[in-house]
Design an enzyme around this catalytic site. Sequence first.
Site, PDB file in Angstrom:
ATOM      1  N   GLN A 101       8.051 -60.111 -35.419  1.00 44.11           N
ATOM      2  CA  GLN A 101       8.700 -60.334 -34.122  1.00 44.11           C
ATOM      3  C   GLN A 101      10.049 -61.006 -34.324  1.00 44.11           C
ATOM      4  O   GLN A 101      10.820 -61.169 -33.391  1.00 44.11           O
ATOM      5  CB  GLN A 101       7.819 -61.222 -33.233  1.00 44.11           C
ATOM      6  CG  GLN A 101       6.452 -60.634 -32.936  1.00 44.11           C
ATOM      7  CD  GLN A 101       5.562 -61.650 -32.240  1.00 44.11           C
ATOM      8  OE1 GLN A 101       5.544 -61.764 -31.001  1.00 44.11           O
ATOM      9  NE2 GLN A 101       4.827 -62.401 -33.027  1.00 44.11           N
ATOM     10  N   ASP A 104      15.488 -62.549 -37.769  1.00 40.76           N
ATOM     11  CA  ASP A 104      16.318 -63.322 -38.708  1.00 40.76           C
ATOM     12  C   ASP A 104      16.548 -62.641 -40.052  1.00 40.76           C
ATOM     13  O   ASP A 104      17.236 -63.188 -40.916  1.00 40.76           O
ATOM     14  CB  ASP A 104      15.694 -64.731 -38.908  1.00 40.76           C
ATOM     15  CG  ASP A 104      14.232 -64.674 -39.371  1.00 40.76           C
ATOM     16  OD1 ASP A 104      13.469 -65.578 -38.977  1.00 40.76           O
ATOM     17  OD2 ASP A 104      13.858 -63.736 -40.101  1.00 40.76           O
ATOM     18  N   HIS A 119      11.353 -56.682 -32.569  1.00 46.47           N
ATOM     19  CA  HIS A 119      12.401 -57.148 -31.646  1.00 46.47           C
ATOM     20  C   HIS A 119      13.797 -56.969 -32.217  1.00 46.47           C
ATOM     21  O   HIS A 119      14.742 -57.625 -31.779  1.00 46.47           O
ATOM     22  CB  HIS A 119      12.162 -58.630 -31.298  1.00 46.47           C
ATOM     23  CG  HIS A 119      10.900 -58.845 -30.525  1.00 46.47           C
ATOM     24  ND1 HIS A 119      10.129 -59.986 -30.641  1.00 46.47           N
ATOM     25  CD2 HIS A 119      10.252 -58.044 -29.650  1.00 46.47           C
ATOM     26  CE1 HIS A 119       9.074 -59.876 -29.839  1.00 46.47           C
ATOM     27  NE2 HIS A 119       9.121 -58.715 -29.233  1.00 46.47           N
ATOM     28  N   CYS A 151      36.158 -48.054 -29.778  1.00 45.21           N
ATOM     29  CA  CYS A 151      36.293 -47.607 -28.365  1.00 45.21           C
ATOM     30  C   CYS A 151      36.548 -48.764 -27.407  1.00 45.21           C
ATOM     31  O   CYS A 151      36.675 -48.550 -26.201  1.00 45.21           O
ATOM     32  CB  CYS A 151      35.024 -46.849 -27.940  1.00 45.21           C
ATOM     33  SG  CYS A 151      33.615 -47.946 -27.620  1.00 45.21           S
ATOM     34  N   ASN A 214      -1.320 -70.950 -38.917  1.00 46.41           N
ATOM     35  CA  ASN A 214      -0.502 -71.540 -37.856  1.00 46.41           C
ATOM     36  C   ASN A 214      -0.710 -73.049 -37.885  1.00 46.41           C
ATOM     37  O   ASN A 214      -1.779 -73.530 -38.252  1.00 46.41           O
ATOM     38  CB  ASN A 214      -0.936 -70.964 -36.487  1.00 46.41           C
ATOM     39  CG  ASN A 214       0.120 -71.152 -35.416  1.00 46.41           C
ATOM     40  OD1 ASN A 214       0.703 -72.221 -35.293  1.00 46.41           O
ATOM     41  ND2 ASN A 214       0.387 -70.103 -34.646  1.00 46.41           N
ATOM     42  N   GLU A 216      -0.766 -74.736 -35.208  1.00 46.96           N
ATOM     43  CA  GLU A 216      -1.586 -74.986 -34.010  1.00 46.96           C
ATOM     44  C   GLU A 216      -2.424 -73.745 -33.698  1.00 46.96           C
ATOM     45  O   GLU A 216      -2.008 -72.637 -34.045  1.00 46.96           O
ATOM     46  CB  GLU A 216      -0.662 -75.226 -32.781  1.00 46.96           C
ATOM     47  CG  GLU A 216       0.329 -76.369 -32.910  1.00 46.96           C
ATOM     48  CD  GLU A 216      -0.352 -77.716 -32.990  1.00 46.96           C
ATOM     49  OE1 GLU A 216       0.188 -78.616 -33.661  1.00 46.96           O
ATOM     50  OE2 GLU A 216      -1.481 -77.837 -32.426  1.00 46.96           O
TER      51      GLU A 216
HETATM   52  N1  APR Z   1       4.045 -72.716 -39.997  1.00 43.68           N
HETATM   53  C1  APR Z   1       3.232 -71.891 -39.277  1.00 43.68           C
HETATM   54  N2  APR Z   1       3.289 -71.788 -37.928  1.00 43.68           N
HETATM   55  C2  APR Z   1       4.197 -72.556 -37.291  1.00 43.68           C
HETATM   56  C3  APR Z   1       5.078 -73.440 -37.969  1.00 43.68           C
HETATM   57  C4  APR Z   1       4.967 -73.496 -39.383  1.00 43.68           C
HETATM   58  N3  APR Z   1       5.743 -74.306 -40.120  1.00 43.68           N
HETATM   59  N4  APR Z   1       5.856 -74.064 -37.036  1.00 43.68           N
HETATM   60  C5  APR Z   1       5.493 -73.573 -35.841  1.00 43.68           C
HETATM   61  N5  APR Z   1       4.494 -72.681 -35.989  1.00 43.68           N
HETATM   62  C6  APR Z   1       3.825 -71.876 -34.949  1.00 43.68           C
HETATM   63  C7  APR Z   1       3.664 -72.539 -33.607  1.00 43.68           C
HETATM   64  O1  APR Z   1       2.426 -73.256 -33.549  1.00 43.68           O
HETATM   65  C8  APR Z   1       3.629 -71.314 -32.669  1.00 43.68           C
HETATM   66  O2  APR Z   1       2.312 -70.769 -32.574  1.00 43.68           O
HETATM   67  O3  APR Z   1       4.668 -70.764 -34.724  1.00 43.68           O
HETATM   68  C9  APR Z   1       4.522 -70.309 -33.381  1.00 43.68           C
HETATM   69  C10 APR Z   1       5.890 -70.187 -32.755  1.00 43.68           C
HETATM   70  O4  APR Z   1       5.700 -69.645 -31.467  1.00 43.68           O
HETATM   71  P1  APR Z   1       6.924 -68.996 -30.688  1.00 43.68           P
HETATM   72  O5  APR Z   1       8.101 -69.878 -30.789  1.00 43.68           O
HETATM   73  O6  APR Z   1       6.412 -68.602 -29.339  1.00 43.68           O
HETATM   74  O7  APR Z   1       7.263 -67.711 -31.552  1.00 43.68           O
HETATM   75  P2  APR Z   1       6.682 -66.255 -31.425  1.00 43.68           P
HETATM   76  O8  APR Z   1       5.212 -66.279 -31.161  1.00 43.68           O
HETATM   77  O9  APR Z   1       7.153 -65.514 -32.601  1.00 43.68           O
HETATM   78  O10 APR Z   1       7.465 -65.713 -30.120  1.00 43.68           O
HETATM   79  C11 APR Z   1       7.369 -64.349 -29.845  1.00 43.68           C
HETATM   80  O11 APR Z   1       8.993 -64.653 -28.066  1.00 43.68           O
HETATM   81  O12 APR Z   1      10.998 -65.396 -27.170  1.00 43.68           O
HETATM   82  C12 APR Z   1      10.356 -64.334 -27.766  1.00 43.68           C
HETATM   83  O13 APR Z   1      11.490 -62.658 -28.943  1.00 43.68           O
HETATM   84  C13 APR Z   1      11.012 -63.957 -29.063  1.00 43.68           C
HETATM   85  O14 APR Z   1       9.973 -62.933 -31.006  1.00 43.68           O
HETATM   86  C14 APR Z   1       9.877 -64.011 -30.084  1.00 43.68           C
HETATM   87  C15 APR Z   1       8.644 -63.888 -29.215  1.00 43.68           C
END
Ligand code: APR
Length: 257
Positions: A101, A104, A119, A151, A214, A216
């Site tokens: 998703q 980067d 994305h 363009c 994760n 959390e």
């Molecule tokens: N290691 C593992 N997990 C982590 C870490 C880490 N160091 N730090 C944070 N997290 C977890 C958080 O607990 C959370 O579940 O990563 C997740 C980040 O969640 P989001 O910021 O919601 O990212 P994501 O789920 O990828 O969002 C999906 O939302 O805004 C849109 O397009 C954007 O691709 C993105 C999509």
Amino acid sequence: MEDKIRKASDLLLKSRFTTAFTGAGISVESGIPPFRGNGGIWARYDPKSLEYAWFIDHPVESWSIIKTIFYDYFGNARPNKAHLVLAEMEKRALLGRIITQNIDNLHQEAGSKEVFEFHGNSKRIVCLGCHRYYIVGSVSLDHVPPTCRECGGLLKPDFVFFGEGIPQSALSASYEAASLSDVFIIIGTTGEVMPANQIPFMAKSAGCSIIEINTEPSNYTGSITDIFIQGKAGEIMEKLGVELFSTPLDNDEDRIN
Ligand code: APR
């Protein structure tokens, strides 16, 4: 945790096709903040700036915020251990593809080849007039919005804004992965954003085993996750890599990764 890492390693070594499904959390240890949770991007910036209709009507304001978030701030992020271990898993035929998703480009910079970007990718910029593509760095962002050299059209980062469709190639690769995989390893995602968040559920329905890493619990943890390893992606993937890469393969003849 060691016991869970060993169980995850056993699953992955036996798997004929494994898919990694990654979110913003995998890049946090590279210095890129998540979108949600502590220090999240959406706590500091209004997601409206990434709505397609708002971008078209307010290109200067939208590009100013986009430049700050995705180019000034994260532009120099480097892959961390989690990205590197996934790339090594692919090299050793322990990983078939990555559905990310993230925008980067860190999976590609870590050496992964089979990467499908649900994305899009912030390293590409596209002209909305003539659809010419530019690589970031070849377009000056000193004055925004940038315009096309061919363009004069408005340039837009080649990642999916809210209200835009998902690239068909990423959708097809994701549906195929959900039906083909024995194991999904979900790393660093809340599982909150449609339609990306449906892919792991589709994989589970097709009989896939789910490993999740994760810091959390997420929307997957209490529902479809079989092995939940709580902690930082870089740290856990490093341990998983040691386990995986030190164990001789015994079924590589039927591996299709
Ligand atoms: N290691 C593992 N997990 C982590 C870490 C880490 N160091 N730090 C944070 N997290 C977890 C958080 O607990 C959370 O579940 O990563 C997740 C980040 O969640 P989001 O910021 O919601 O990212 P994501 O789920 O990828 O969002 C999906 O939302 O805004 C849109 O397009 C954007 O691709 C993105 C999509």
